[in-house]
Structures are given as structure tokens and as C-alpha cells.
Design a protein around this motif. Structure first.
Motif, PDB file in Angstrom:
ATOM      1  N   GLN A 491       0.819  -1.213   0.000  1.00  0.00           N
ATOM      2  CA  GLN A 491       0.000   0.000   0.000  1.00  0.00           C
ATOM      3  C   GLN A 491       0.856   1.267   0.000  1.00  0.00           C
ATOM      4  N   VAL A 492       0.352   2.229  -0.741  1.00  0.00           N
ATOM      5  CA  VAL A 492       1.000   3.551  -0.687  1.00  0.00           C
ATOM      6  C   VAL A 492      -0.076   4.524  -0.220  1.00  0.00           C
ATOM      7  N   LYS A 493       0.305   5.348   0.791  1.00  0.00           N
ATOM      8  CA  LYS A 493      -0.694   6.286   1.310  1.00  0.00           C
ATOM      9  C   LYS A 493      -0.235   7.724   1.077  1.00  0.00           C
ATOM     10  N   LEU A 494      -1.161   8.478   0.489  1.00  0.00           N
ATOM     11  CA  LEU A 494      -0.879   9.911   0.347  1.00  0.00           C
ATOM     12  C   LEU A 494      -1.867  10.636   1.271  1.00  0.00           C
ATOM     13  N   SER A 495      -1.331  11.402   2.216  1.00  0.00           N
ATOM     14  CA  SER A 495      -2.234  12.126   3.111  1.00  0.00           C
ATOM     15  C   SER A 495      -1.805  13.586   3.189  1.00  0.00           C
ATOM     16  N   TRP A 496      -2.733  14.424   3.502  1.00  0.00           N
ATOM     17  CA  TRP A 496      -2.400  15.846   3.668  1.00  0.00           C
ATOM     18  C   TRP A 496      -3.182  16.435   4.827  1.00  0.00           C
ATOM     19  N   ARG A 497      -2.616  17.460   5.432  1.00  0.00           N
ATOM     20  CA  ARG A 497      -3.267  18.111   6.585  1.00  0.00           C
ATOM     21  C   ARG A 497      -2.700  19.525   6.765  1.00  0.00           C
ATOM     22  N   LEU A 498      -3.446  20.274   7.575  1.00  0.00           N
ATOM     23  CA  LEU A 498      -2.985  21.624   7.901  1.00  0.00           C
ATOM     24  C   LEU A 498      -2.334  21.541   9.279  1.00  0.00           C
ATOM     25  N   THR A 499      -1.086  21.912   9.382  1.00  0.00           N
ATOM     26  CA  THR A 499      -0.396  21.768  10.684  1.00  0.00           C
ATOM     27  C   THR A 499      -0.753  22.938  11.607  1.00  0.00           C
ATOM     28  N   ALA A 500      -0.304  22.798  12.863  1.00  0.00           N
ATOM     29  CA  ALA A 500      -0.565  23.856  13.850  1.00  0.00           C
ATOM     30  C   ALA A 500       0.069  25.169  13.410  1.00  0.00           C
ATOM     31  N   ALA A 501       1.191  25.032  12.655  1.00  0.00           N
ATOM     32  CA  ALA A 501       1.883  26.248  12.187  1.00  0.00           C
ATOM     33  C   ALA A 501       1.276  26.777  10.891  1.00  0.00           C
ATOM     34  N   ASP A 502       0.049  26.309  10.571  1.00  0.00           N
ATOM     35  CA  ASP A 502      -0.663  26.781   9.377  1.00  0.00           C
ATOM     36  C   ASP A 502       0.057  26.412   8.095  1.00  0.00           C
ATOM     37  N   GLN A 503       0.696  25.252   8.103  1.00  0.00           N
ATOM     38  CA  GLN A 503       1.403  24.816   6.895  1.00  0.00           C
ATOM     39  C   GLN A 503       0.680  23.603   6.312  1.00  0.00           C
ATOM     40  N   LEU A 504       0.835  23.450   5.008  1.00  0.00           N
ATOM     41  CA  LEU A 504       0.257  22.251   4.384  1.00  0.00           C
ATOM     42  C   LEU A 504       1.315  21.158   4.417  1.00  0.00           C
ATOM     43  N   GLU A 505       0.962  20.021   5.057  1.00  0.00           N
ATOM     44  CA  GLU A 505       1.925  18.920   5.120  1.00  0.00           C
ATOM     45  C   GLU A 505       1.397  17.767   4.266  1.00  0.00           C
ATOM     46  N   VAL A 506       2.169  17.389   3.254  1.00  0.00           N
ATOM     47  CA  VAL A 506       1.789  16.272   2.393  1.00  0.00           C
ATOM     48  C   VAL A 506       2.741  15.119   2.706  1.00  0.00           C
ATOM     49  N   GLY A 568       9.782   0.350   5.021  1.00  0.00           N
ATOM     50  CA  GLY A 568       9.137   1.350   4.179  1.00  0.00           C
ATOM     51  C   GLY A 568       9.680   2.751   4.444  1.00  0.00           C
ATOM     52  N   SER A 569       9.230   3.674   3.614  1.00  0.00           N
ATOM     53  CA  SER A 569       9.718   5.050   3.728  1.00  0.00           C
ATOM     54  C   SER A 569       8.538   6.012   3.829  1.00  0.00           C
ATOM     55  N   THR A 570       8.798   7.104   4.560  1.00  0.00           N
ATOM     56  CA  THR A 570       7.788   8.167   4.646  1.00  0.00           C
ATOM     57  C   THR A 570       8.456   9.494   4.301  1.00  0.00           C
ATOM     58  N   PHE A 571       7.988  10.107   3.214  1.00  0.00           N
ATOM     59  CA  PHE A 571       8.482  11.434   2.815  1.00  0.00           C
ATOM     60  C   PHE A 571       7.403  12.454   3.182  1.00  0.00           C
ATOM     61  N   SER A 572       7.792  13.495   3.959  1.00  0.00           N
ATOM     62  CA  SER A 572       6.809  14.552   4.269  1.00  0.00           C
ATOM     63  C   SER A 572       7.357  15.888   3.794  1.00  0.00           C
ATOM     64  N   VAL A 573       6.474  16.645   3.178  1.00  0.00           N
ATOM     65  CA  VAL A 573       6.865  17.989   2.742  1.00  0.00           C
ATOM     66  C   VAL A 573       5.899  18.985   3.382  1.00  0.00           C
ATOM     67  N   ALA A 574       6.477  19.994   4.062  1.00  0.00           N
ATOM     68  CA  ALA A 574       5.640  21.028   4.674  1.00  0.00           C
ATOM     69  C   ALA A 574       5.781  22.317   3.879  1.00  0.00           C
ATOM     70  N   PHE A 575       4.627  22.842   3.416  1.00  0.00           N
ATOM     71  CA  PHE A 575       4.646  24.076   2.604  1.00  0.00           C
ATOM     72  C   PHE A 575       4.095  25.244   3.422  1.00  0.00           C
ATOM     73  N   PRO A 576       4.858  26.306   3.516  1.00  0.00           N
ATOM     74  CA  PRO A 576       4.306  27.463   4.242  1.00  0.00           C
ATOM     75  C   PRO A 576       3.251  28.179   3.389  1.00  0.00           C
ATOM     76  N   LYS A 577       2.407  28.938   4.070  1.00  0.00           N
ATOM     77  CA  LYS A 577       1.358  29.657   3.342  1.00  0.00           C
ATOM     78  C   LYS A 577       1.999  30.769   2.519  1.00  0.00           C
ATOM     79  N   LEU A 578       1.625  30.831   1.263  1.00  0.00           N
ATOM     80  CA  LEU A 578       2.163  31.902   0.421  1.00  0.00           C
ATOM     81  C   LEU A 578       1.058  32.906   0.166  1.00  0.00           C
ATOM     82  N   THR A 579       1.413  34.159   0.087  1.00  0.00           N
ATOM     83  CA  THR A 579       0.388  35.178  -0.201  1.00  0.00           C
ATOM     84  C   THR A 579       0.747  35.867  -1.511  1.00  0.00           C
ATOM     85  N   LYS A 580      -0.290  36.291  -2.158  1.00  0.00           N
ATOM     86  CA  LYS A 580      -0.079  36.904  -3.491  1.00  0.00           C
ATOM     87  C   LYS A 580       0.597  38.254  -3.374  1.00  0.00           C
TER      88      LYS A 580
END
Ligand code: ADP
Length: 580
Positions: A491-506, A568-580
Motif C-alpha cells: 500500500q502507498v498512502k498519500l495524506s495531507w493536513r494543515l499543521t498547527a503552524a498553518d502549513q500544508l503537510e503532504v 518502508g519510507s515516509t516522505f513529508s513535505v511542509a509548505f508554508p502559506k504563500l500570499t499573493k
């Protein structure tokens, strides 16, 4: 100031000597005058007595006249024979003997016209002025009249006159002394005024000193000094400001700078140079350069520079905790007395050059394999194998794979070599569930082949403002690797969430091969593969994770990996909020 007092005292001493000397001369001269006067007076008196005696009949008459005369004065009259024998003496009529040995008598006996002597009288025990006059009869010396007077008698009168002279003289001396001291003071006044100001100018050049003008005589000099002081303070302030600017510049400069003086003492080293040479802690300058600069290459370079070779340039590799490449320029200046060292840190430049070289050689190597394979198969087909439809089909399938690999490789290289400016940096809201679903759909065939299930979990956030050109390749490469390096029926799982620091973690998690600790540090390098043969077989380019790392950084995100071999391996990427 003490010096001026010394000068005044010296002048006073000189004046005192001159005054005393002059007084001695004046007093001596005055005494001489008084004696001369008295001598003339006695001489005239003697002549008068003689004349009167002659008028009265000579001999005894002179004796009587003398006797009579001395009763009303202190004078003593002695009548002597032609040989100097005493005939009569008014002081002691019984006095006998000769006076031919007395200087005044001797003069007459030797033919002189007048005998004068100032001396102590043995008889009276007083200082007397003796005047001897010859009495001539028929041109021959017949008698001698000697008149003596105690000097005390006429000197007492002369003394009061002398006192008056002394008084006037003293007043004159005082006046002269006063004048000399006044002129001395006048002469020293500008020095007394200017010297403290000059001293202050030397010790505190930043301040403007002013001399208050009290004397019109030195006004121009004082004004010039005031101008000089003002100019000096302005120049000094300008110099300090320039020096401060230079110091700030040197401190902020990204180029390392150091200066050695003629004794090879380190007199200046800027923070960049200290950092480049790995010098920590405070330095107290000036100091022996070898106690600070430890690198043998740089020390050798400093010793090599001389007036025949006043400029040296060399690229040095310093073995500090981490290797540094410095481009060192040494130059003698200030009439070859001082040495300036300038250093550019080329470490990053050289690293980039090496990376570029490695990249080009890796790319060539990666391209060579499928191209060689394609040429090999086409040659075999052309040599006759194309007439066998089965072999032809088999070969064409392999050739298609090679061509696809080439295409992927080229796409990845293009992606990696694109600069930010080339990529459109436009932020747009992306509907995450839809994007992940599309990604899953694109891998439907591979998932089916490998019998791997890909699950997507996550509800928040639904939309994320990001740049698609960066965001999509990151997720795509992670998902592709997870499927690629997973065993069948996993199985491969892709999950995403909003962290406490308001970042998107995939997070992309697989149950695959896993990556051991040593390789975890290197898999983000370009073309690095854990198992080269296997990775190539799977069609990987070795650039996927390099793109992930590069693009994550471009979006300001962070990348995290946890992996255990065979688990197995777990890769996590945290993206900070970007503003226009
Ligand atoms: P490739 O195109 O070869 O997959 P990548 O840069 O994507 O290149 O990955 C580099 C190497 O990291 C791969 O060759 C593989 O050995 C290892 N790797 C990447 N992802 C995984 C994973 N999910 N599980 C195990 N190994 C992985």
C-alpha cells in the motif's frame, strides 16, 4: 612656564653682577676723585704755607705757621730736611729720625715735584693722605713740607654724597631691572599664550581652541593660531569620519582584508578575513601575524613577497574543519612598508563548478546508455532482424522504453535546469483532492501492474494557494517513487493536513524497500541511486528527488524523510502559506 622663570632668574643674576661690578667701578672712581681733590687741596695749602713763611722770614716762621694752622684742623704738618730727616712735626714736636723711606719723600728725593702717598700712619695708626712739597732754595732742594690728613676726615663728607649717588644708582638699577623683566615678559607672552593651546591641539585635535586676544601687538599671530586650530579640528573630524566609513566598509565587506606593518605585525584584519581563516575569539592588535594566521600556504606566500615581487596572487586550499578555497592577493604598499592581503572566498564557486562538471558528465553517461541501446537495436534490425516480425516487435518494445527513458531524462534535466525566472511564478489556488485524484488516475496502469493500492486521505485544506509548476512535480515524484520502490500487493498512502503552524503537510508513505541511514543523506543528490541497476530497470532517471528538494526549497518548504530498510519510507513535505 618654568623655563621662562629660569630665563628671568638668569637675567636677574646677570643684571646683579653687572650692577655690582658697575657700582664697584663708580665707587672706586668717586674715591679716586675725592683723593685727587684732597691731594690738590693739600698741595695748594702746602704751597700757601711755604709762601707765607717766606713772606715772614723763613725757618721758624714755617714752624709757627704750621703749628698755628693744625690747631684748627686734623691735619699734620711735618717739616723735613733735604735728606728726609725730621725737623719738626706738628703732631709730635719731639719726633725725630728720618722719613726718607716713605714713598712720598722718596719721590722728592729722587727729583720729583710732588710726593703723594695714601697709607696707614705708623705714628697715628690711621689711614692718611700724605702730600710732600719740595722747598727749593737757589734751585736746590732745601726742605720738604709734608702735609697729611686722615682720610676719615674728608671721606666722611664724601660718604654722604656717595650714599646719595648709591641711592640714585639703586633706583636706576631697579628701573633697568623692571624694564628688562617687562621686556622679557612681553617677549614670552605669546609663547605663554600659544604653547598651552598648541599642546591641547596636539592631544585633542578634534576640539577647536581659541586664544582670547588681549594684546593688539600679537593679534595677527593669535588669529593665525585660532585659524590653524579650527582647520586642524575640521581636518581631524573629516579624517575620523573617513576612517569610520572605511572601518564600517571593511567590517561589512564580503572580501577578506588584512594589513601587516613593516615589522610584520598584524595591524588590521576584518571579520570576513577572520571567518575565512577560521579565526575565532577576540584579537588584540597589533600582534605577530604568525600567531593569528596559521595556514602554512598563506604564511609561505607572505614570506615570498618582496620589493622585486610586490604583488602575488594564488588560490589556496585551507584545511579548516571544512575545506575552503581562497583566492589570495598580496600587495606591498606605502613605499613597500606595509602589506595588504585581500581574499575572495571561492569555495562555493568551485563547488558549483564541480557540481556542474559532475552533472554534465552524469547527464552524458545517462544519455549514452539508452542511445547506445537504440543504435544497437536499429543496427540489428537493419542487418536483417526486421524480417522476423516477432524479433522486430520485441526490439521495438525495448526501443520504445529506451526512447521513453530518454524523454523522461530530458524532461527532468529541463525541469532541473530551469531557473526561477523561467518558471512562471504565479500563485493560484489548487483544489487538492482533485489534483491528487488526477495524479492517482495517471498512475492507474502502473498501480495495476504492480498491484499496489494508493489511498488518498485528507480533508483540510481543500484549496491551497501555490505555484503549480513547482508543487505538482514534487508530489508526482514522491508518489512515483513510492509506487516504483514498493513490492507487489503493498500500500502507498498519500495524506495531507494543515499543521498547527498553518502549513500544508503532504505525506507519502510506502511499505517498500526502505533506505538505509547512509543513503538517506545522499538520495537527494542528482543522479544518486541506491541500487543503480534496479533503479535504471525501473526507468528512473536519478533526478526525481533532486527536483523534489529543489522545488520544495523554491516554495520555501521543508522536506523530511523517515525510512527503515524492508519496512518502508515516509516522505513529508511542509509548505508554508504563500500570499499573493
Ligand atoms: P530515480 O529516478 O532513480 O527514482 P530519484 O531521485 O527519484 O531517482 O531517487 C533516487 C534514489 O532514491 C532511487 O534510485 C532509489 O534508490 C531511492 N528511492 C527514492 N524513493 C524511494 C522509496 N520510496 N523507497 C526506496 N528507495 C527510494
Amino acid at each position: 612656564m618654568k623655563k621662562h622663570y629660569g630665563e628671568s632668574l638668569a637675567w636677574l643674576a646677570v643684571l646683579l653682577v653687572i650692577f655690582i661690578g658697575a657700582w664697584q667701578l663708580i665707587a672706586g672712581f668717586y674715591q679716586r676723585q675725592v683723593l685727587d681733590q684732597q691731594q690738590t687741596y693739600l698741595e695748594k695749602k702746602g704751597s700757601l704755607l711755604m709762601h707765607m713763611a717766606e713772606l715772614n722770614g723763613g725757618g721758624d716762621s714755617l714752624k709757627d705757621l704750621s703749628q698755628h694752622y693744625v690747631t684748627s684742623s686734623d691735619e699734620r704738618i711735618t717739616l723735613l730736611a733735604a735728606d728726609g730727616a725730621i725737623l719738626f712735626d706738628t703732631y709730635d714736636p719731639s719726633l725725630e729720625g728720618t722719613r726718607s723711606d716713605r714713598p712720598e719723600i722718596k719721590t722728592l728725593l729722587q727729583g720729583g715735584k710732588l710726593g703723594v702717598s695714601l697709607r696707614q700712619s705708623d705714628t697715628l695708626n690711621k689711614e692718611l693722605l700724605y702730600v710732600a712739597i719740595p722747598v727749593m732754595t737757589d734751585g736746590q732742594l732745601s726742605n720738604i713740607i709734608r702735609i697729611a690728613e686722615p682720610t676719615a676726615t674728608f671721606m666722611a663728607e664724601a660718604g654722604s654724597v656717595r650714599q646719595s649717588i648709591f641711592f640714585v644708582y639703586s633706583v636706576l638699577c631697579l628701573l633697568i631691572t623692571f624694564l628688562v623683566l617687562y621686556f622679557l615678559r612681553q617677549k614670552n607672552r605669546p609663547i605663554e599664550k600659544i604653547l598651552p593651546v598648541l599642546k591641547k591641539m596636539a592631544t585633542q585635535p578634534q576640539k577647536t581652541e581659541l586664544i582670547m586676544q588681549t594684546s593688539p601687538q600679537w593679534q595677527e599671530l593669535y588669529q593665525t593660531i585660532n585659524q590653524l586650530s579650527e582647520q586642524l579640528s575640521q581636518t581631524y573630524q573629516a579624517y575620523t569620519a573617513t576612517e569610520n566609513q572605511l572601518h564600517t566598509l571593511l567590517n561589512e565587506l564580503m572580501i577578506g582584508v588584512f594589513i601587516l606593518d613593516e615589522e610584520q605585525q598584524l595591524v588590521m584584519i576584518n571579520p570576513t578575513m577572520q571567518e575565512q581563516l577560521g579565526i575565532t575569539g577576540m584579537l588584540s592588535l597589533p600582534t605577530e601575524f604568525a600567531s593569528v594566521i596559521k595556514d602554512p600556504g598563506l604564511i609561505q606566500l607572505i614570506y615570498r613577497i618582496n620589493k622585486h615581487q610586490p604583488v602575488l596572487q594564488e588560490e589556496l586550499r585551507l584545511k579548516l574543519p571544512e575545506e575552503k578555497v581562497l583566492d589570495i592577493n598580496l600587495r606591498l604598499f606605502n613605499e613597500q612598508k606595509q602589506l595588504m592581503g585581500i581574499s575572495y572566498d571561492l569555495t562555493r564557486v568551485r563547488q558549483l563548478e564541480k557540481m556542474q562538471k559532475d552533472f554534465v558528465s552524469n547527464v552524458s553517461h545517462e544519455l549514452k546508455t539508452p542511445v547506445t541501446s537504440l543504435i544497437g537495436f536499429t543496427e540489428t534490425l537493419l542487418a536483417g532482424a526486421m524480417h522476423d516480425p516477432k524479433i522486430t516487435e520485441e526490439f521495438l518494445v525495448i526501443m520504445q522504453k529506451d526512447a521513453q527513458r530518454l524523454q523522461r531524462l530530458i524532461q527532468d534535466i529541463i525541469q532541473l535546469s530551469k531557473t526561477e525566472a523561467e518558471l512562471q511564478y504565479e500563485l493560484q489556488p489548487i483544489e487538492l483532492p482533485t489534483l491528487f485524484q488526477q495524479l492517482k488516475d495517471s498512475y492507474r496502469q502502473l498501480l495495476a501492474e504492480k498491484q499496489v493500492t494508493l489511498t488518498l486521505t485528507g480533508s483540510e485544506p481543500t484549496y491551497w494557494l501555490t505555484n503549480r509548476e513547482f508543487f505538482y512535480p514534487i508530489i508526482k515524484n514522491l508518489v512515483e517513487n513510492a509506487i516504483q520502490y514498493s513490492p507487489k500487493n503493498s500500500q502507498v498512502k498519500l495524506s495531507w493536513r494543515l499543521t498547527a503552524a498553518d502549513q500544508l503537510e503532504v505525506t507519502v508513505r510506502d511499505q517498500g524497500l526502505g533506505i538505509d541511514q547512509d543513503d538517506q543523506e545522499r538520495i537527494f543528490e542528482r543522479f544518486y541511486r541506491v541500487d543503480k541497476a534496479r533503479a535504471r530497470h525501473s526507468g528512473g532517471t536519478g533526478l526525481g528527488l533532486a527536483i523534489v528538494k529543489d522545488y520544495t526549497e523554491k516554495l520555501g518548504g521543508t522536506l523530511h524523510l523517515t525510512s527503515h530498510p524492508q519496512v518502508g519510507s515516509t516522505f513529508s513535505v511542509a509548505f508554508p502559506k504563500l500570499t499573493k
